[in-house]
Design an enzyme around this catalytic site. Structure first.
Site, mmCIF file in Angstrom:
data_model
loop_
_atom_site.group_PDB
_atom_site.id
_atom_site.type_symbol
_atom_site.label_atom_id
_atom_site.label_comp_id
_atom_site.label_asym_id
_atom_site.label_seq_id
_atom_site.Cartn_x
_atom_site.Cartn_y
_atom_site.Cartn_z
ATOM 1 N N SER A 119 69.191 43.217 -56.327
ATOM 2 C CA SER A 119 67.958 42.623 -55.868
ATOM 3 C C SER A 119 68.129 41.735 -54.642
ATOM 4 C CB SER A 119 67.309 41.813 -56.994
ATOM 5 O OG SER A 119 68.145 40.721 -57.398
ATOM 6 N N SER A 139 73.503 42.338 -58.660
ATOM 7 C CA SER A 139 72.558 42.177 -57.553
ATOM 8 C C SER A 139 73.102 41.492 -56.316
ATOM 9 C CB SER A 139 71.310 41.421 -58.039
ATOM 10 O OG SER A 139 70.546 42.235 -58.893
ATOM 11 N N LYS A 184 68.390 33.400 -50.734
ATOM 12 C CA LYS A 184 67.509 34.319 -51.446
ATOM 13 C C LYS A 184 66.264 33.589 -51.939
ATOM 14 C CE LYS A 184 67.777 37.775 -55.194
ATOM 15 N NZ LYS A 184 68.675 38.379 -56.221
#
Length: 432
Positions: free
Chosen positions: A156, A180, A81
């Site tokens: 997210s 997330s 990420k």
């Protein structure tokens, strides 16, 4: 051969390598070829690190050929990420203001994976600043759910989940503040594991909330999730557990969270399966917990701590921050000190009460999300994190497991949480 490589996941790659059916170089090329062919539409990746990935894969292939792999994940292709530092890669957390910043060293979790021989394929998209759950990013593009075009992959960590679900990585690192990792995993039909707080280090992770942030893992199987999490820092994930007689709480939150019948039906079926596997049901719930109210406390704390995290950059100007993201941060900053203090006190009370609850039971079963993936052109549900946020507030391990299909053919998911990672993962294995 590409089908065999993709289906092997992380745990199956060592067998391919030992038999000589594939090596880390051919596996990495397979994933890079899929990224080149498919990611122009999915848009999971922000940056593909092909040259360094191929070099790492070649070194892994030599180690396996010499019979000296560094670990069971040596040669496993992993995505990271964009808020987690990868040396030499752009490190921006999905925020335009940081788009040209390059990480000077790996985050601790990435360094651990490299030391175990993992191949870092690149960095993947996320909701701006980790404050949102659609990964429709004004600066870096909209990440599509690989299972259905035009639908969110969640957030997210949407790019992390989409890269795994789309066969663009064997596994991925994400971050989880109120769900997330687990929400996008649920929407994309994969496994998402959030270890206990600090089980995987936050060093080298751009924060949203220093109070609530966790690093987690996405993979297509629980075994892959467990193995990658262990090498990223969560060694308790590998401990063996006998699940017979473990105390299972199945709290009925129908009156607390608005969700369609098919969500609750999957949860009930998962509960039945766990009981058939020898768990003992305990009639226990967290007294007084109101998910919607608690979510709002967590959101306020995240907004204020996010504003503090970006204060130095914002002092130079607001360019590179979307009006939506900036509006959330500024709203939090405008709230009176008494309201913020009450939010921290409320979260402290939830953490204390939740920890006490988890002393009474071994594991808790809940749905993962109150809905399935939804189209980008529909309103964003406010309650996406109502089932997941509690594990972040307590700081306990939790894993989202795919479990059946909704009437429209999108995946459903249930969540196992508890105070001990080994027990949580052993129980979740009954749902695989």
């Amino acid at each position: 051969m590409s089908d065999a490589i993709l289906s092997a996941g992380i745990t199956g790659l060592p067998d391919l390598y030992r038999r000589g059916d594939a090596d880390a170089l051919s596996v990495t090329r397979c994933y890079l070829d899929r990224i080149a062919a498919l990611d122009g539409h999915i848009r999971a990746y922000n940056q593909v690190l092909a040259d360094s990935a191929l070099a790492a894969a070649a070194a892994s292939a030599r180690r396996w050929q010499e019979g000296q792999p560094l670990s069971a994940i040596d040669g496993a292709p992993v995505a990271v990420k964009a808020n987690i530092a990868v040396e030499g890669a752009f490190w921006h957390a999905g925020i335009g203001a940081y788009r040209d910043r390059v990480a000077q060293q790996d985050a601790d979790c990435v360094a651990r994976l490299r030391a175990a021989g993992a191949v870092i394929l690149g960095t993947v998209n996320m909701h701006e600043g980790a404050l949102g759950a659609t990964t429709d990013n004004v600066w870096f593009g909209r990440t599509q759910n690989p299972l259905r075009d035009g639908y969110t992959a969640g957030g997210s960590s949407g790019g992390s989940a989409a890269s795994v679900a789309g066969g663009l990585a064997a596994a991925a690192l994400g971050s989880d503040t109120m769900g997330s990792v687990r929400i996008p995993s649920a929407y994309c039909g994969i496994v998402g594991y959030k270890p206990a707080r600090h089980a995987i280090s936050l060093d080298g992770v751009i924060p949203l909330s220093t109070t609530l942030d966790h690093v987690g893992v996405h993979a297509r199987s629980l075994a892959d999730c467990t193995l990658l999490a262990a090498h990223a820092g969560d060694r308790r994930a590998l401990l063996p557990v006998d699940i017979a007689g473990l105390r299972l709480a199945i709290p009925d939150w129908h009156a607390r969270v608005d969700a369609p019948d098919f969500i609750w039906k999957a949860w009930e079926e998962a509960a039945t399966l766990l009981l058939l596997n020898g768990l003992k049901r305990v009639m226990s719930d967290m007294p007084g917990y109101q998910p919607g109210q608690a979510r709002r406390l967590g959101l306020l704390v995240s907004e204020v701590e996010g504003l503090n995290a970006h204060a130095d950059r914002l002092a130079q100007g607001e360019d590179g921050f979307s009006p939506e993201f900036l509006g959330l941060l500024r709203w939090g900053g405008r709230q009176p000190a008494t309201k913020l203090a009450a939010a921290y006190q409320g979260l402290d009370a939830i953490r204390t009460g939740g920890s006490a609850w988890l002393e009474e039971v071994d594991v808790v079963l809940l749905p993962t999300a109150p809905q399935t993936a939804f189209p980008f052109d529909t309103p964003v549900p406010a309650n996406q994190a109502d089932f997941t946020a509690l594990a972040d507030f307590i700081g306990c391990p939790a894993v989202a497991m795919p479990f059946g299909m909704a009437p429209d053919g999108l995946p459903l998911s249930v969540q196992v949480m508890g105070r001990d990672a080994a027990k949580v993962l052993a129980v979740a294995a009954c749902l695989a």
